[in-house]
Design a protein around this motif. Sequence first.
Motif, short mmCIF file in Angstrom:
data_model
loop_
_atom_site.label_atom_id
_atom_site.label_comp_id
_atom_site.label_asym_id
_atom_site.label_seq_id
_atom_site.Cartn_x
_atom_site.Cartn_y
_atom_site.Cartn_z
N THR A 156 -68.84 77.12 68.20
CA THR A 156 -67.66 77.74 67.61
C THR A 156 -66.65 78.10 68.68
O THR A 156 -65.45 77.89 68.51
CB THR A 156 -68.06 79.00 66.81
OG1 THR A 156 -69.01 78.62 65.82
CG2 THR A 156 -66.87 79.62 66.14
N LEU B 189 -64.94 74.94 69.85
CA LEU B 189 -64.02 74.46 68.82
C LEU B 189 -62.72 75.26 68.84
O LEU B 189 -61.63 74.69 68.77
CB LEU B 189 -64.68 74.55 67.44
CG LEU B 189 -63.81 74.17 66.26
CD1 LEU B 189 -63.45 72.69 66.33
CD2 LEU B 189 -64.53 74.48 64.96
N GLN B 190 -62.83 76.57 68.96
CA GLN B 190 -61.64 77.42 68.99
C GLN B 190 -60.78 77.13 70.23
O GLN B 190 -59.56 77.10 70.15
CB GLN B 190 -62.03 78.90 68.96
CG GLN B 190 -62.68 79.32 67.66
CD GLN B 190 -61.78 79.10 66.46
OE1 GLN B 190 -60.58 79.29 66.53
NE2 GLN B 190 -62.38 78.69 65.36
N LYS B 191 -61.42 76.91 71.38
CA LYS B 191 -60.67 76.59 72.60
C LYS B 191 -59.94 75.25 72.44
O LYS B 191 -58.80 75.10 72.84
CB LYS B 191 -61.59 76.54 73.80
CG LYS B 191 -62.05 77.89 74.27
CD LYS B 191 -62.93 77.75 75.49
CE LYS B 191 -63.66 79.02 75.80
NZ LYS B 191 -64.97 79.10 75.20
N CYS B 192 -60.61 74.28 71.84
CA CYS B 192 -59.98 72.98 71.63
C CYS B 192 -58.80 73.09 70.67
O CYS B 192 -57.76 72.45 70.87
CB CYS B 192 -61.00 71.97 71.09
SG CYS B 192 -62.25 71.50 72.30
N ARG B 193 -58.93 73.90 69.65
CA ARG B 193 -57.82 74.10 68.72
C ARG B 193 -56.64 74.78 69.40
O ARG B 193 -55.49 74.39 69.20
CB ARG B 193 -58.27 74.95 67.53
CG ARG B 193 -59.13 74.20 66.57
CD ARG B 193 -59.55 75.08 65.42
NE ARG B 193 -60.35 74.32 64.47
CZ ARG B 193 -61.05 74.87 63.51
NH1 ARG B 193 -61.05 76.19 63.35
NH2 ARG B 193 -61.75 74.13 62.69
N MET B 194 -56.92 75.79 70.22
CA MET B 194 -55.84 76.47 70.94
C MET B 194 -55.15 75.50 71.90
O MET B 194 -53.93 75.52 72.04
CB MET B 194 -56.40 77.66 71.72
CG MET B 194 -56.79 78.81 70.84
SD MET B 194 -57.63 80.14 71.72
CE MET B 194 -56.50 80.52 73.03
N TYR B 195 -55.94 74.64 72.56
CA TYR B 195 -55.38 73.66 73.48
C TYR B 195 -54.40 72.74 72.76
O TYR B 195 -53.32 72.45 73.24
CB TYR B 195 -56.51 72.84 74.12
CG TYR B 195 -56.01 71.79 75.08
CD1 TYR B 195 -55.74 72.12 76.40
CD2 TYR B 195 -55.83 70.47 74.68
CE1 TYR B 195 -55.29 71.16 77.29
CE2 TYR B 195 -55.38 69.51 75.55
CZ TYR B 195 -55.11 69.86 76.86
OH TYR B 195 -54.65 68.91 77.74
N GLU B 196 -54.79 72.27 71.58
CA GLU B 196 -53.95 71.36 70.81
C GLU B 196 -52.70 72.05 70.25
O GLU B 196 -51.68 71.40 70.05
CB GLU B 196 -54.75 70.74 69.67
CG GLU B 196 -55.83 69.80 70.12
CD GLU B 196 -55.29 68.58 70.84
OE1 GLU B 196 -54.22 68.07 70.44
OE2 GLU B 196 -55.93 68.14 71.81
N MET B 197 -52.77 73.35 70.00
CA MET B 197 -51.66 74.06 69.38
C MET B 197 -50.56 74.46 70.35
O MET B 197 -49.43 74.70 69.93
CB MET B 197 -52.17 75.32 68.68
CG MET B 197 -52.98 75.02 67.44
SD MET B 197 -53.79 76.46 66.75
CE MET B 197 -52.44 77.56 66.47
N THR B 198 -50.86 74.54 71.63
CA THR B 198 -49.87 75.03 72.58
C THR B 198 -49.22 73.89 73.37
O THR B 198 -49.84 72.86 73.59
CB THR B 198 -50.48 76.06 73.56
OG1 THR B 198 -49.45 76.60 74.36
CG2 THR B 198 -51.52 75.43 74.46
N ARG C 150 -52.34 75.40 78.72
CA ARG C 150 -53.18 74.20 78.54
C ARG C 150 -54.09 73.99 79.74
O ARG C 150 -55.24 73.61 79.60
CB ARG C 150 -52.30 72.98 78.31
CG ARG C 150 -51.69 72.97 76.91
CD ARG C 150 -50.82 71.74 76.71
NE ARG C 150 -51.63 70.56 76.53
CZ ARG C 150 -51.75 69.91 75.39
NH1 ARG C 150 -51.11 70.32 74.33
NH2 ARG C 150 -52.50 68.84 75.30
#
Length: 53
Positions: free
Chosen positions: A9, A12-21, A27
């Motif tokens: 989890t 997954l959250q780190k990957c989502r944050m990476y994609e959002m910024t 990054r």
Amino acid sequence: MYDLMLESTGRLQKCRMYEMTANKAARSTISYRIVREQAPEGVPMEISPERLE
């Protein structure tokens, strides 16, 4: 099983944050954390020299 859920989890959250910024500094920091999370503990984060084979 609980530890596996927590680790996946978090990744997954780190990957989502990476994609959002789009911020380069954010990054860079997040990508470092994602890669560092995959490495076993006690292993230095150095680039190994290429082997000549």
